[in-house]
Scaffold this active site. Structure first.
Site, PDB file in Angstrom:
ATOM      1  N   HIS A 378      -9.144 -10.577  29.553  1.00 26.96           N
ATOM      2  CA  HIS A 378      -9.498  -9.174  29.752  1.00 26.96           C
ATOM      3  C   HIS A 378      -8.439  -8.334  30.438  1.00 26.96           C
ATOM      4  O   HIS A 378      -8.624  -7.128  30.602  1.00 26.96           O
ATOM      5  CB  HIS A 378     -10.793  -9.057  30.566  1.00 26.96           C
ATOM      6  N   LYS A 575      -5.267   3.389  35.959  1.00 27.78           N
ATOM      7  CA  LYS A 575      -6.052   4.321  35.141  1.00 27.78           C
ATOM      8  C   LYS A 575      -5.611   5.774  35.365  1.00 27.78           C
ATOM      9  O   LYS A 575      -6.040   6.676  34.643  1.00 27.78           O
ATOM     10  CB  LYS A 575      -7.545   4.140  35.426  1.00 27.78           C
ATOM     11  N   LYS A 681     -17.437   5.242  23.673  1.00 27.07           N
ATOM     12  CA  LYS A 681     -18.711   5.934  23.908  1.00 27.07           C
ATOM     13  C   LYS A 681     -18.533   7.443  23.752  1.00 27.07           C
ATOM     14  O   LYS A 681     -19.363   8.123  23.148  1.00 27.07           O
ATOM     15  CB  LYS A 681     -19.242   5.576  25.304  1.00 27.07           C
TER      16      LYS A 681
END
Length: 843
Positions: A378, A575, A681
């Site tokens: 991951h 991020k 999403k």
């Protein structure tokens, strides 16, 4: 003009929520009243909203139980190959609405509750999130469970029933404060304790080699108590099981320790054993080598493997007498998927059981183990890789350490035979890392002990092969695969965005809910005026509803016609929430410089939790809230720009904010985000993406066409080139006046006037040791954001891009992902067989 429909009236028009037949409604009412009666008989005379929630939950649960038993009977009779998904995290969120959706009960319940003078949505809000995960990895496991049940696979999720899940985040004076998540305080109507399947787990002790084989002696025992949660497939009557283990001290715990008169102390010490399942470690993409965490990892693995082997040995329903004794067929009946390295101990533990307990010879046991296990990687961030000190294993799991050494020795012998004299290769490929503190590299153990290794997006799987596991790829290239992540369209479209789901159903029917690739049928309709209008209208309604929610919950008023620019995910340097901050400051400075100029109004929403020990992440939150308190109170800015920090971001909040978003920020440094799933999403829910060519963004751009996303910044190749050249942040700072101004404002205390050097650490990091190269992408990012503004001014063209994105999001269903795992890794076929309902006779 007709007055607008209420939420309740709107919901009833939505066909995909199931037909509210009179009989169904009457049955639900009757069942609800019965459950409510028993609640009140026991306790009080007046019902609280929580009583109503529990009555409804039990009513819906009643509809699950028959299907659940029937599904498990079906598996025992057919004896299919079983899939075991092992994960230390299952980020499930709420269960009530998802269960109603998958059972087709939503409209019946809505109508019944309405007739009783209650509001379904209010009751749904009472349920606590099951927050047994940190972020992407735990939520992926939850989506996978939904898809495995929907695809009719005989699958089981195995994990830990943490008493306290991911902390609740409070913002106090702009800082994150953590609060314990006591999610079980009022009980959990969705779980069933199974004390009859309680199992012992051993720790510590010593190893004795005898003529009869190896014995692990003088261990400390902790009991693993299973709690089962039903996992319903979408309208196929399949109900699978998620089994979570809770730690219990045995009744004689510490009472043998000759501590005369220490009875009270011994009983109090039971907490030490039971602490194993007390709390989820709150780190995302970071390894914290604590002994309690290693205990959690072994606890889930040891209990689960006993359960798997018990089930393998007895193939008939309700019978616990062992039938199979030969393990040859084990890999034909069992697949174990390791969700990251956290359950890596499954490999040595399965070896221990086969060799020490079942007396299988080593080579045969190793063949069985490899054929059974598969590993999903991951992350490529080095700080996230699990490297346990050998000394910790020596005391906690002495036999497992011996087995790992033996596995490693055989592995290195094999490598040495193929690459004679290449000692550096042996060092690089060893499971044991030498050094001042010898460590066990769990990722290497997983690669060696598995028949398949996969990354979670195409670009990530390539990086895995070319850098992280390069030596292993050269050894066994056929072992490495890609399985691009996906999300369940049931929760992430039908449940959270019924208006959009219904608009789609009107145009192409309901088939997309179980075959998301059918969304492609929207492509020819991209110029359909009615569709363009409907999609825009649904988005506006979602924005109004979210605005009302923010006003009610957080007392913030926002402009619902502004662009909703949303950046929600765990707070992490990679991020690059800081890149977003620099853009916000730049917009602010442009407004201040020329207040009369036309400006596309934005509401920037940033949300996410920071690991409690991650100082920089906590500073990033403080920076966002500080920028907000300046921008939001500047009269010159007015409605043009608002900055909101979304407190306590979690699954149930994601279900509200994602359908309301216009712009989705996916701006990690290329090569750092393995996949991302939030990106998918937003795409499915009608937001446009601004993002780097990282993770699954690459495949999203490929599916929809890069011109339908806002792609900017360095590619992986550019990042590597910049690393070779040497990244110099000051170069950008000196060259770009707007960047310099923003950084100087942060640095000077413009956003923290009471504490001028509050953000000293942040600025110092950005200028002197920024691993993620924020400044290198600033110019391209700001230019790309200007393109976003330009398109947003043309609502029709914006909405057409939205429709193209929705139409091209089909690949990102977890049904597609799981179908690939099933065929390429587990060797099973999905089935669309409807299991007969409990009230119907079986075939």
């Amino acid at each position: 003009m007709a007055k607008p429909l209420t939420d309740s009236e709107k919901r009833k028009q939505i066909s995909v929520r199931g037909i509210a037949g009179l009989g169904d409604v009457a049955e639900v009412r009757k069942s609800f009243n019965r459950h409510l009666h028993f609640t009140l008989v026991k306790d009080r005379n007046v019902a609280t909203p929580r009583d109503y929630y529990f009555a409804l939950a039990h009513t819906v649960r009643d509809h699950l139980v028959g299907r659940w038993i029937r599904t498990q009977q079906h598996y025992y009779e057919r004896d299919p190959k079983r899939i075991y998904y092992l994960s230390l995290e299952f980020y499930m969120g709420r269960t009530l609405q998802n269960t109603m959706v998958n059972l087709g009960l939503q409209n019946a319940c809505d109508e019944a509750i309405y007739q009783l003078g209650l509001d379904l949505e209010e009751l749904e809000e009472i349920e606590e999130d099951a927050g047994l995960g940190n972020g992407g990895l735990g939520r992926l496991a939850a989506c996978f469970l939904d898809s495995m049940a929907t695809l009719g696979l005989a699958a089981y999720g195995y994990g830990i029933r943490y008493e306290f899940g991911i902390f609740n985040q409070k913002i106090v004076n702009g800082w994150q404060v953590e609060e314990a998540d006591d999610w079980l305080r009022y009980g959990n109507p969705w779980e069933k304790a199974r004390p009859e399947y309680m199992l012992p787990v051993h720790f510590y002790g010593r190893v004795k080699h005898t003529p009869d084989g190896v014995k692990w002696l003088d261990t400390q025992v902790v009991l693993a108590m299973p709690y089962d949660t039903p996992v319903p497939g979408y309208q196929n009557n399949t109900v699978n099981t998620m089994r979570l283990w809770s730690a219990k001290a045995p009744n004689d715990f510490k009472l043998h320790d000759f501590n005369v008169g220490g009875y009270i102390e011994a009983v109090l010490d039971r907490n030490l054993a039971e602490n194993i399942s007390r709390v989820l470690y709150p780190n995302d993409n970071f390894f914290e080598g604590k002994e309690l965490r290693l205990k959690q990892e072994y606890f889930v693995v040891a209990a689960t493997l006993q359960d798997i082997i018990r089930r393998f040995k007895s193939s008939k329903f309700g019978c616990r007498d062992p039938v199979r004794t030969c393990f040859e067929t084990f890999p034909d009946k069992v697949a174990i998927q390791l969700n990251d390295t956290h359950p890596a101990l499954a490999i040595p533990e399965l070896m221990r059981i086969l060799v020490d307990v079942e007396k299988v010879d080593w080579d045969k046991a190793w063949e069985i183990t490899k054929k059974t296990c598969a590993y999903t990687n991951h992350t490529v961030l080095p700080e996230a890789l699990e490297r346990w000190p050998v000394s910790m294993f020596e005391s906690l799991l002495p036999r497992h350490l011996e087995i790992i050494y033996a596995i490693n020795q055989r592995h290195l012998d094999h490598v040495a035979a193929l690459f004679p004299g290449d000692v550096d290769r042996l060092r690089r490929m060893s499971v044991i890392e030498e050094g001042d503190c010898k460590r066990i590299n769990m990722a290497h153990l997983c690669v060696i002990g598995s028949h398949a290794v996969n990354g979670v997006a195409r670009i990530h799987s390539e990086i895995v092969k070319q850098s992280v596991f390069k030596d292993f790829y050269e050894l066994e290239p056929e072992k490495f695969q890609n399985k691009t992540n996906g999300i369940t369209p049931r929760r992430w479209l039908l449940l959270c965005n019924p208006g959009l789901a219904d608009t789609i159903v009107e145009k192409i029917g309901e088939g997309f809910l179980t075959d998301l690739s059918q969304l492609k049928k929207l492509l020819p309709l991209v110029d359909d005026e009615a569709l363009i209008q409907d999609v825009a209208k649904v988005k506006q309604e979602n924005k109004l509803k979210f605005s009302a929610f923010l006003e009610k919950e957080y007392k913030v008023k926002i402009n619902p016609s502004s662009m909703f620019d949303v950046h929600v995910k765990r707070i992490h340097e990679y991020k690059r929430q800081l890149l977003n901050c620099l853009h916000i400051i730049t917009l602010y400075n442009r407004i201040k410089k020329d207040p009369a100029k036309a400006f596309v109004p934005r509401t920037v929403m940033i949300g996410g939790k920071a690991a409690p020990g991650y100082h920089m992440a906590k500073m990033i939150i403080k920076l966002v809230t500080s920028i907000g308190s300046v921008v939001n109170h500047d009269p010159v800015v007015g409605d043009k720009l608002k900055v909101i920090f979304l407190e306590n971001y979690r699954v149930s909040l994601a279900e509200k904010v994602i359908p309301a978003a216009d712009l989705s920020q996916q701006i990690s440094t290329a090569g750092t985000e393995a996949s991302g799933t939030g990106n998918m999403k937003f795409m499915l829910n009608g937001a446009l993406t601004i993002g780097t060519m990282d993770g699954a963004n690459v495949e999203m751009a490929e599916e929809a066409g890069a011109e339908n996303l806002f792609i900017f910044g360095m590619r992986v190749e550019d990042v590597e080139a910049l690393d070779r050249k040497g990244y110099n942040a000051r170069e950008y700072y000196d060259r770009l006046p707007e960047l310099k101004q923003a950084v100087d404002q942060i640095s000077s205390g413009f956003f923290s006037p009471k504490e001028p050097d509050c953000f000293r650490d942040v600025v110092n990091m950005l200028l002197n040791h920024d691993r993620f190269k924020v400044f290198a992408d600033y110019e391209a990012y700001v230019a790309c954001q200007a393109q976003v503004d330009q398109l947003y001014q043309n609502p029709r063209e914006w909405t057409k891009k939205v429709i193209r994105n929705i139409a091209c999001s089909g690949k990102f269903s977890s049904d597609r992902t799981i179908t690939e795992y099933a065929r390429d890794i587990w060797g099973v076929e999905p089935s669309d067989l409807q299991i007969p309902l409990p009230n119907l006779p079986r075939d």
